[in-house]
Design a protein around this motif. Structure first.
Motif, PDB file in Angstrom:
ATOM      1  N   GLY A 115      -4.645   5.635   1.339  1.00 22.82           N
ATOM      2  CA  GLY A 115      -5.458   5.021   0.299  1.00 22.82           C
ATOM      3  C   GLY A 115      -6.611   5.909  -0.138  1.00 22.82           C
ATOM      4  O   GLY A 115      -6.868   6.059  -1.345  1.00 22.82           O
ATOM      5  N   GLU A 116      -7.284   6.513   0.822  1.00 19.88           N
ATOM      6  CA  GLU A 116      -8.411   7.381   0.477  1.00 19.88           C
ATOM      7  C   GLU A 116      -7.938   8.645  -0.240  1.00 19.88           C
ATOM      8  O   GLU A 116      -8.622   9.160  -1.131  1.00 19.88           O
ATOM      9  CB  GLU A 116      -9.213   7.736   1.730  1.00 19.88           C
ATOM     10  N   GLU A 132     -11.270   1.429  -4.534  1.00 22.16           N
ATOM     11  CA  GLU A 132     -10.496   1.685  -5.747  1.00 22.16           C
ATOM     12  C   GLU A 132      -8.986   1.590  -5.458  1.00 22.16           C
ATOM     13  O   GLU A 132      -8.211   1.124  -6.297  1.00 22.16           O
ATOM     14  CB  GLU A 132     -10.838   3.055  -6.321  1.00 22.16           C
ATOM     15  N   PHE A 133      -8.585   2.032  -4.285  1.00 20.67           N
ATOM     16  CA  PHE A 133      -7.173   1.936  -3.917  1.00 20.67           C
ATOM     17  C   PHE A 133      -6.758   0.482  -3.791  1.00 20.67           C
ATOM     18  O   PHE A 133      -5.656   0.100  -4.221  1.00 20.67           O
ATOM     19  CB  PHE A 133      -6.918   2.674  -2.596  1.00 20.67           C
ATOM     20  N   LEU A 172     -11.613   3.810  -0.871  1.00 15.31           N
ATOM     21  CA  LEU A 172     -10.695   2.757  -0.445  1.00 15.31           C
ATOM     22  C   LEU A 172     -10.758   1.540  -1.351  1.00 15.31           C
ATOM     23  O   LEU A 172      -9.733   0.901  -1.614  1.00 15.31           O
ATOM     24  CB  LEU A 172     -10.995   2.373   1.009  1.00 15.31           C
ATOM     25  N   SER A 226       0.832  -1.208   0.000  1.00 15.77           N
ATOM     26  CA  SER A 226       0.000   0.000   0.000  1.00 15.77           C
ATOM     27  C   SER A 226       0.865   1.256   0.000  1.00 15.77           C
ATOM     28  O   SER A 226       0.531   2.254  -0.640  1.00 15.77           O
ATOM     29  CB  SER A 226      -0.956   0.001   1.198  1.00 15.77           C
ATOM     30  N   LEU A 249      -6.000  -0.889  -7.039  1.00 18.50           N
ATOM     31  CA  LEU A 249      -4.653  -0.497  -7.463  1.00 18.50           C
ATOM     32  C   LEU A 249      -3.597  -1.399  -6.834  1.00 18.50           C
ATOM     33  O   LEU A 249      -2.612  -1.769  -7.487  1.00 18.50           O
ATOM     34  CB  LEU A 249      -4.368   0.957  -7.073  1.00 18.50           C
ATOM     35  N   ALA A 256       1.059   4.195  -2.921  1.00 15.76           N
ATOM     36  CA  ALA A 256       0.869   5.612  -2.577  1.00 15.76           C
ATOM     37  C   ALA A 256       2.032   6.457  -3.099  1.00 15.76           C
ATOM     38  O   ALA A 256       1.820   7.510  -3.708  1.00 15.76           O
ATOM     39  CB  ALA A 256       0.744   5.766  -1.062  1.00 15.76           C
ATOM     40  N   ASN A 272       1.837   7.186  -6.730  1.00 15.47           N
ATOM     41  CA  ASN A 272       0.653   7.908  -7.219  1.00 15.47           C
ATOM     42  C   ASN A 272       0.463   9.277  -6.577  1.00 15.47           C
ATOM     43  O   ASN A 272      -0.565   9.918  -6.802  1.00 15.47           O
ATOM     44  CB  ASN A 272      -0.603   7.057  -6.980  1.00 15.47           C
ATOM     45  N   PRO A 278      -5.656  -2.012   3.050  1.00 17.47           N
ATOM     46  CA  PRO A 278      -4.287  -1.508   2.888  1.00 17.47           C
ATOM     47  C   PRO A 278      -3.373  -1.749   4.092  1.00 17.47           C
ATOM     48  O   PRO A 278      -2.197  -1.386   4.034  1.00 17.47           O
ATOM     49  CB  PRO A 278      -4.511  -0.001   2.682  1.00 17.47           C
ATOM     50  N   VAL A 328      -5.280   8.849  -2.269  1.00 15.42           N
ATOM     51  CA  VAL A 328      -4.855   8.495  -3.627  1.00 15.42           C
ATOM     52  C   VAL A 328      -6.044   8.240  -4.536  1.00 15.42           C
ATOM     53  O   VAL A 328      -6.090   8.737  -5.676  1.00 15.42           O
ATOM     54  CB  VAL A 328      -3.950   7.235  -3.599  1.00 15.42           C
ATOM     55  N   SER A 329      -7.032   7.486  -4.066  1.00 18.24           N
ATOM     56  CA  SER A 329      -8.118   7.051  -4.944  1.00 18.24           C
ATOM     57  C   SER A 329      -9.462   7.695  -4.651  1.00 18.24           C
ATOM     58  O   SER A 329     -10.389   7.555  -5.449  1.00 18.24           O
ATOM     59  CB  SER A 329      -8.265   5.526  -4.863  1.00 18.24           C
TER      60      SER A 329
END
Length: 430
Positions: free
Chosen positions: A150-151, A159-160, A157, A91, A163, A95, A98, A181, A153-154
């Protein structure tokens, strides 16, 4: 009348001279045999040592070469198990890859508030930099820090996590499936990985400069709003200078887990243990595996492109002695205490002039434990035409020196024989 004592004395002398003469001939023959042995086969008479001698409590474990990805030792390394906080390696790298500006200050979302089995608490709306979230996730293993990253980036959660799973497949961690994550597994029974996959993830992550710097940090300070919080790495092995990361983990389902990056003796390793019996056993397991690796494994230059493997006489009316070399170096990681190494040089029988520089004249087969692992071409380092008179192409006058040594040995040998014969025969013969 013959003196009996004189006769016995002569017989004793004769026997001594015979023994001396035979010893001298034996020495000379062995010396010549060693000098002219082409030495095409090299072997390592190592004492066998088997991997199963390594005793660990971990249910699953693996050692890989971080530079090549080669598995050097394993125990149930492809068995799916809970990876606990080793998940944060993946995770965090997602991050890092991205996020454009890690110095950006963000607010802690509601989903990332509370402690969530971590050493300190986030409150909804707390302001913190993304780099400090990353440090909290990797150094102090803060579960909600991974959620907040995670939240960010995407935006969502789920969607992260997509990824994360995409990245896992992209780098070759094909037997893993991640559902969050941070690695908490009470509500995520499908959150699974393997020791091998975790080693692949760790190896990939350690190639990122920022990631490797963070996981090699023993203590740091992060800032939440106006509060400064000192964080300490959960990896107690960082005190050893050859250990440079990576991550620890624990849940009641996963047991005690650890991924370690180490570098020593030109060998960079990733070692992973899953489900060790206790925190102390986890460290002992890691120690045992790393010690075994550095005690037994080493890179060996098996063939050297600057060292001739043989010399051949080629040509028709013009005869040339040509040194033959491997076309390239070959280095391989070997178990110096168990691997049996052989190099078989196969040189073409119909070599003729002219020769081009680096023209292939044969091949060297590299064999480890009876299995061919590599083939290296054999070449001449010289470009040679077909109109020269007889000459020798040798390295640093080796053949000339060898000829002189042999000539001198024969000369001294003849002198010794003459002295022996002179002492054995009556003087009237001289």
């Amino acid at each position: 009348m013959i003196n009996r004592n004189s006769l016995i004395s002569r017989r004793i002398k004769l026997r001594i001279y015979r023994i001396f003469l035979l010893s001298l001939i034996f020495f000379l023959l062995n010396f010549l045999l060693i000098l002219f042995n082409p030495g095409n086969i090299y072997s390592s008479p190592y004492t066998a040592r088997y991997d199963e001698d390594i005793k660990i409590t971990a249910e699953s474990a693996v050692i890989i070469d971080c530079d090549t990805g080669e598995i050097l030792w394993e125990k149930n390394s492809s068995s799916q198990m809970y990876p606990a906080s080793l998940t944060k390696m993946l995770s965090s790298i997602v991050a890092i890859e991205n996020i454009d500006n890690l110095e950006e200050i963000v607010e802690i979302p509601k989903n990332a508030s509370g402690s969530n089995h971590s050493s300190f608490t986030f409150r909804t709306g707390d302001r913190i930099s993304l780099i400090d979230l990353l440090k909290a996730a990797l150094i102090s293993s803060h579960n909600n820090a991974a959620i907040a990253l995670g939240e960010y980036v995407s935006g969502d959660l789920e969607e992260f996590i997509e990824l994360m799973n995409k990245k896992a497949k992209e780098i070759g961690a094909n037997d893993s499936f991640f559902e969050n994550p941070n690695g908490l597994d009470d509500k995520f029974p499908g959150h699974m990985s393997t020791a091998e996959d975790m080693a692949i993830v760790a190896s990939y992550c350690m190639k990122n400069e920022l990631f490797s710097e963070i996981v090699n940090t023993e203590k740091d300070t992060i800032k939440i709003d106006e509060r400064e919080i000192e964080i300490t790495n959960t990896n107690d092995l960082l005190g050893y200078n050859y250990i440079k990361g990576v991550k620890t983990g624990y849940t009641s389902n996963a047991g005690f887990c650890m991924a370690i990056y180490s570098e020593k003796k030109d060998l960079n390793l990733i070692t992973v243990v899953l489900n060790s019996a206790s925190s102390g056993a986890r460290e002992s397991d890691i120690y045992g595996l790393i010690d075994w690796a550095y005690d037994n494994l080493e890179y060996v230059k098996i063939v050297d492109s600057e060292e001739p493997v043989s010399s051949m006489e080629v040509g028709g009316s013009t005869r040339l002695d040509v040194d033959i070399y491997p076309e390239r170096d070959y280095v391989s990681l070997l178990n110096k205490n168990s691997d049996e190494l052989n190099v078989e040089n196969n040189i073409d029988e119909d070599i003729s002039l002219p020769l081009e520089k680096n023209e292939i004249l044969g091949s060297a087969n590299i064999i480890v434990n009876g299995e061919k692992i590599e083939e290296v071409g054999l070449v001449s380092h010289e470009s040679i035409g077909d109109g020269f008179i007889h000459q020798e192409l040798s390295t640093s006058g080796y053949r000339q020196t060898l000829f002189i040594i042999i000539l001198l040995m024969v000369f001294y040998f003849l002198i010794i024989i003459t002295i022996i014969v002179k002492n054995l025969l009556p003087k009237r013969f001289f």
